[in-house]
Design a protein around this motif. Structure first.
Motif, short mmCIF file in Angstrom:
data_model
loop_
_atom_site.label_atom_id
_atom_site.label_comp_id
_atom_site.label_asym_id
_atom_site.label_seq_id
_atom_site.Cartn_x
_atom_site.Cartn_y
_atom_site.Cartn_z
N ARG A 1 0.87 -1.17 0.00
CA ARG A 1 0.00 0.00 0.00
C ARG A 1 0.91 1.22 0.00
NH1 ARG A 1 -4.51 -0.62 4.57
NH2 ARG A 1 -2.84 0.46 5.69
N ARG A 2 0.47 2.28 -0.64
CA ARG A 2 1.38 3.40 -0.86
C ARG A 2 1.92 3.99 0.44
NH1 ARG A 2 -3.66 5.14 -2.23
NH2 ARG A 2 -4.52 6.71 -0.82
N GLU A 3 1.06 4.10 1.48
CA GLU A 3 1.53 4.72 2.72
C GLU A 3 2.61 3.86 3.39
OE1 GLU A 3 -2.62 2.92 3.54
OE2 GLU A 3 -1.55 3.96 1.93
N ASP A 4 2.47 2.53 3.31
CA ASP A 4 3.49 1.66 3.89
C ASP A 4 4.78 1.71 3.07
OD1 ASP A 4 1.70 0.72 5.87
OD2 ASP A 4 0.83 -0.68 4.44
N PHE A 5 4.61 1.79 1.76
CA PHE A 5 5.80 1.83 0.90
C PHE A 5 6.58 3.13 1.13
CE2 PHE A 5 8.02 2.69 -3.12
CZ PHE A 5 8.74 1.51 -3.25
N ILE A 6 5.86 4.24 1.25
CA ILE A 6 6.52 5.52 1.50
C ILE A 6 7.27 5.49 2.82
CG2 ILE A 6 6.07 7.97 2.01
CD1 ILE A 6 3.78 7.76 -0.11
N ALA A 7 6.65 4.89 3.83
CA ALA A 7 7.32 4.76 5.12
C ALA A 7 8.57 3.89 5.01
CB ALA A 7 6.35 4.17 6.15
N GLU A 8 8.50 2.82 4.21
CA GLU A 8 9.64 1.93 4.05
C GLU A 8 10.78 2.62 3.31
OE1 GLU A 8 12.09 -1.45 4.14
OE2 GLU A 8 10.34 -0.87 5.32
N THR A 9 10.46 3.35 2.23
CA THR A 9 11.53 4.05 1.51
C THR A 9 12.14 5.15 2.37
OG1 THR A 9 9.94 5.55 0.46
CG2 THR A 9 10.57 3.57 -0.77
N ARG A 10 11.33 5.80 3.18
CA ARG A 10 11.87 6.83 4.07
C ARG A 10 12.82 6.19 5.09
NH1 ARG A 10 11.18 11.87 5.42
NH2 ARG A 10 9.41 12.19 4.04
N ARG A 11 12.45 5.01 5.58
CA ARG A 11 13.33 4.31 6.52
C ARG A 11 14.68 4.01 5.87
NH1 ARG A 11 14.93 -0.61 7.97
NH2 ARG A 11 13.91 -1.66 6.24
N ARG A 12 14.66 3.81 4.54
CA ARG A 12 15.89 3.52 3.82
C ARG A 12 16.58 4.79 3.28
NH1 ARG A 12 16.09 -2.06 2.07
NH2 ARG A 12 14.26 -3.18 2.81
N GLY A 13 16.04 5.96 3.64
CA GLY A 13 16.71 7.20 3.28
C GLY A 13 16.28 7.83 1.97
N VAL A 14 15.08 7.50 1.49
CA VAL A 14 14.59 8.07 0.23
C VAL A 14 13.17 8.60 0.45
CG1 VAL A 14 14.11 7.65 -2.21
CG2 VAL A 14 15.93 6.39 -1.06
N VAL A 15 12.89 9.78 -0.11
CA VAL A 15 11.57 10.38 0.01
C VAL A 15 10.93 10.46 -1.37
CG1 VAL A 15 10.24 12.28 0.98
CG2 VAL A 15 12.51 11.79 1.88
N PRO B 1 8.56 -7.60 1.17
CA PRO B 1 7.12 -7.79 1.35
C PRO B 1 6.69 -7.85 2.80
CG PRO B 1 8.16 -9.83 0.64
CD PRO B 1 9.19 -8.76 0.52
N VAL B 2 7.60 -8.24 3.71
CA VAL B 2 7.21 -8.31 5.11
C VAL B 2 6.82 -6.92 5.61
CG1 VAL B 2 8.03 -8.77 7.45
CG2 VAL B 2 8.66 -10.30 5.58
N SER B 3 7.60 -5.90 5.23
CA SER B 3 7.29 -4.53 5.64
C SER B 3 5.95 -4.09 5.10
CB SER B 3 8.38 -3.58 5.15
OG SER B 3 9.63 -3.91 5.73
N ALA B 4 5.57 -4.60 3.92
CA ALA B 4 4.30 -4.19 3.32
C ALA B 4 3.12 -4.61 4.14
CB ALA B 4 4.19 -4.79 1.92
N MET B 5 3.29 -5.62 5.02
CA MET B 5 2.17 -6.12 5.81
C MET B 5 2.14 -5.54 7.21
SD MET B 5 0.88 -8.00 3.53
CE MET B 5 -0.37 -8.86 4.48
N LEU B 6 3.11 -4.67 7.55
CA LEU B 6 3.18 -4.19 8.92
C LEU B 6 1.92 -3.47 9.37
CD1 LEU B 6 6.86 -2.90 9.16
CD2 LEU B 6 5.89 -4.97 10.15
#
Length: 477
Positions: free
Chosen positions: A410-424, A469-474
């Motif tokens: 889902r886009r909100e989870d993906f955005i959070a994951e990329t931010r965690r990895r240093g990308v906005v 994919p694990v992060s996508a289900m958080l």
């Protein structure tokens, strides 16, 4: 969100600027780390005992300096000041660590956040050209001419240069009389809408549209209605239906390199859209800021010049900081456009218009465009070599890509994951009009990072996020 409260003691000057200066100092001292989310306007205003408007002006000043960046619906974040000052991409002219005039270093730091939210190319070629041109203006004995008021539509020489540029780079056959100067494309859009609509009037647009159009409509009181889009852009049947049901005053659209999906509308559909607008008496406001990138995409203005207000600028092709835009208006609308310019800004700044006009006449602007096209193509190839093919959509020479997220993201989870990895990156919901449901997709700006290496670092982090994919289900744990 950080609990940041600036120390304003001992600072002088306008309060909004004092807050922005304190923010800059705290970022420089690393009291505010890159990627930190700032307090809301209301929260910071309460802490400081100032008005919300003061904080809004302070954040706007800080964003203008390249210190922070806002994301609709998510907040305001600290970004890398080195990358934001001059993210010039031309490694062929300057190495990523080479000092530019004024001591500015190009490119982001190795550990900083990679900001891929903004479509804001800057040009190493333009930096030296600006120094040369300002020197030439100073030596010309004509400096005083650029310190007074200009005619509302702009100086005749600047309108002539604009007409030449539009014919050369955007394939718009026009005359100087039809070209009116604006302060960038956002201002040109505001002028065009002000000329044909009033607060409360309905303006239709693509159901996913430029954030600037949404902001403008909300600020000026236009009722923005989204119309269905597909892989070719605005859907003609849906536009026809909207015209019948809503009676809109105007259609705002980006047919070339649609923002955010990077789609280029085929010529046949442009003809169909123009015919529908003519049938219902709807004025078309065509935003062609990316038109220089697709030489074979003829603007709708060339199909229906009598019902089209054509707007563009030099922001995506030559320099965002010059803030030079153009409106091409049919004869029956020129006086209304000129009146809108007078009401909104009186006239465009003559000094920046003079710089742009000299660059157009001397060929400097064309050289910058050639370099920009080459860099955009190179970054697109880079993106498509790193990201999964099935996720990447949009024209292969665009300054951004539309990344459609695979299940279960889902886009909100993906955005959070990329931010965690240093990308906005920017979620599709930022572009959705009204209550339109946004797809699970994000826009990735390729030209904001200060070097190809930095862009590659960001793209690899995005690719790694797609494979997590694990992060996508958080969000549902």
């Amino acid at each position: 969100m950080t609990n940041w409260t600036p120390d304003l003691a001992g600072r002088t000057g306008p309060l909004y600027r004092v807050i922005a200066d304190a923010l800059a100092d705290d970022i420089a001292s690393e009291a505010l780390p890159i990627g930190a989310r700032l307090p809301t306007h209301r929260d910071l205003a309460f802490r400081l005992g100032v008005t919300v408007g003061t904080v809004t002006r302070a954040y706007a000043e800080a964003e203008k300096r390249g210190l922070i960046g806002g994301e609709v619906g998510r907040g305001t974040f600290v970004q890398s000041p080195r990358a934001a000052l001059i993210p010039a991409p031309f490694a062929s002219s300057f190495t990523p660590s080479a000092p530019l005039p004024g001591g500015v270093v190009m490119g982001g730091g190795g550990g900083s956040t990679v900001n891929m939210t903004t479509l804001r190319p800057e040009h190493a070629l333009a930096v030296q050209a600006l120094a040369n041109t300002l020197g030439a203006i100073g030596a010309s004995g004509q400096t005083a001419a650029f310190l007074g008021y200009a005619p509302h539509a702009g100086l005749p020489a600047h309108r002539e240069a604009g007409a030449a540029w539009l014919e050369r780079q955007h394939r718009v056959q026009t005359t100087a009389d039809a070209v009116l100067l604006a302060t960038g494309a956002q201002n040109a859009m505001a002028v065009a809408l002000c000329a044909v609509a009033r607060p409360g009037d309905i303006v239709v647009t693509e159901r996913l549209t430029n954030i600037g159009a949404k902001t403008l409509a909300a600020n000026q009181g236009y009722h923005l209605e989204g119309v269905a889009i597909d892989e070719h852009g605005l859907v003609p049947d849906a536009f026809d239906s909207a015209c019948r049901r809503l009676g809109p005053k105007a259609l705002y659209l980006v047919p070339t390199m649609h923002n955010p999906t990077a789609v280029v509308m085929p010529q046949e559909r442009r003809i169909e859209i123009a015919a529908i607008a003519r049938r219902y008496g709807v004025i078309i406001i065509e935003d062609d800021v990316f038109g220089f990138m697709v030489p074979d995409a003829l603007p709708i203005q060339t199909i229906a010049p009598d019902i089209t207000l054509y707007v563009t600028s030099l922001s995506k092709s030559v320099s965002a900081g010059l803030r030079v835009g153009y409106v091409v208006a049919p004869p029956e609308l020129r006086s209304r456009v000129e009146a809108a310019i007078r009401a909104l800004q009186y006239s465009a700044p003559t000094l920046t218009a003079e710089v742009a006009s000299r660059w157009i006449q001397e060929g400097t602007a064309d050289r910058i465009v050639d370099a920009q096209r080459a860099e955009d193509l190179a970054r697109q190839r880079l993106a498509r070599s790193i990201l999964p093919t099935e996720t990447v959509y949009g024209h292969p020479s665009a300054q951004h890509i539309w990344l459609v997220l695979p299940e279960p993201w889902r886009r909100e989870d993906f955005i959070a994951e990329t931010r965690r990895r240093g990308v906005v990156v920017t979620g599709a919901d930022a572009f959705a009009v009204g209550r339109t449901s946004a797809p699970h997709a994000v826009r990735v700006g390729l030209c904001m990072p200060g070097s190809r290496d930095e862009a590659a670092r960001g793209l690899r982090a995005i690719a790694d996020s797609l494979e997590a994919p694990v992060s996508a289900m958080l969000s549902i744990v």
